[in-house]
Design a protein around this motif. Structure first.
Motif: not given
Length: 361
Positions: A185, A188, A192, A279-280, A282-284, A286-287
């Protein structure tokens, strides 16, 4: 320079024990080396070459070069869209006919190498924290079982020690998993925050920098101007004041060429696409971690996918009796142990778990 860049290869040393995933390493290792490489290249171009060259009459060139480099240069925003050779001498360069004409000042270029180095430190921070939290636990409990060729008695002894450790400290590894997820986390958040910092550093021009470059070719020739030149101009102006023979103040208007911006513009174009991709992803990720935490039914499938040598029933039995911390430890052991040894270990561990009183996962 090549010697300095060669020293960065230490970050890509092969690791026989892995305690993280590929995306974590892309952020912490590859991006750190990438930023350090850009920083070294720009530093070499800035302090070894000639980052700025100004044209002015009546004053030694090196004096004006130094002055304009350490202060600032400027361009006229409304001159970027004008025709070069007829209306303006260069994109963004024209005479300010009065003192009220808006100017766009460029003061960032001498700081680029330092900012990139600071960004590299920020990217390495999650790895530093995870290495501190992990403390070599995975290497300790693997005990060399990542190599399949070993004596049978030695292998059995090590497997027994590993099973004994997991049974003794069952349900005490939750913080081990949560700390790792927390470091992901942090990756990410770091990306950002860095995008926001770069946007502030470049005067609010970074967020849409890549999209402008992509859309550059779709604009009609007579209406287009290079967005990279607008943010990183190659020719700017600089005003130098000095006292004349009578003591009056004389103003010298100079034209300055910034070859270093050729490197800067390509650097930040690449960083824009790289950071958006990171960023894309790492967001995936995290989900994906949230699903692992809050949907326990998916854990057996992931454990089985990690090591196809174990039966699905065994993976389901073990996952049902372990919390997320123990499951994550078993998942990482599957990555680091020899597949055959891991299959034998997980089968024996499942039997030993069944001998204990049943409890909720």
């Amino acid at each position: 320079m090549f010697k300095l860049l060669g020293n960065l290869s230490v970050y890509f040393k092969y690791q026989d024990i892995r305690t993280d995933n590929a995306l974590f390493r892309l952020h912490n290792t590859f991006t750190t080396v990438l930023l350090l490489t850009f920083s070294i290249i720009i530093t070499a171009s800035q302090f070894v070459g000639q980052p700025i060259q100004c044209i002015v009459s009546g004053i030694p060139a090196h004096v004006v070069n130094t002055f304009c480099w350490i202060t600032s240069t400027f361009a006229m925003p409304d001159a970027f869209a004008r025709e070069v050779g007829k209306e303006v001498a260069h994109p963004g360069v024209r005479n300010p006919y009065d003192g009220t004409t808006e100017k766009k000042y460029y003061t960032y270029y001498q700081w680029v190498c330092f900012v990139l180095f600071f960004q590299a430190i920020m990217c390495y921070t999650p790895k530093f924290l995870w290495d501190f939290f992990e403390g070599g636990l995975m290497r300790t409990i693997v005990m060399g079982l990542n190599v399949g060729v070993c004596k049978s008695k030695e292998k059995e002894k090590k497997k027994e020690l590993l099973i004994g450790y997991l049974l003794r400290y069952q349900r005490e590894h939750k913080m081990y998993a949560l700390r790792y997820f927390g470091c992901e986390l942090l990756c990410l958040i770091n990306i950002l925050v860095q995008m926001w910092l770069m946007d502030s550093f470049l005067g609010g021009e970074f967020y849409n920098y890549g999209t402008k470059v992509l859309g550059y070719s779709d604009v009609p020739q007579e209406l287009r101007f290079d967005p990279m030149i607008y943010i990183f101009p190659r020719v700017t102006k600089c005003t130098f004041h000095k006292y004349g023979a009578s003591g009056s103040i004389q103003t010298h208007d100079s034209l300055c060429v910034l070859p270093l911006n050729m490197v800067n513009e390509k650097t930040y174009v690449f960083l824009w696409f790289w950071y958006v991709a990171l960023a894309t992803l790492l967001s995936m990720l995290l989900v994906y971690r949230l699903i692992i935490l809050f949907v326990p039914s998916i854990r057996p499938r992931l454990l089985h996918a990690r090591s196809r040598s174990i039966a699905m029933e065994t993976a389901a039995s073990v996952s049902r009796r372990c919390d997320v911390g123990d499951w994550w430890l078993l998942y990482m052991l599957a990555r680091n142990m020899d597949p055959i040894i891991y299959r034998e270990f997980i089968a024996e561990f499942s039997k030993r778990l069944d001998e204990k009183p049943s409890s909720r996962a």
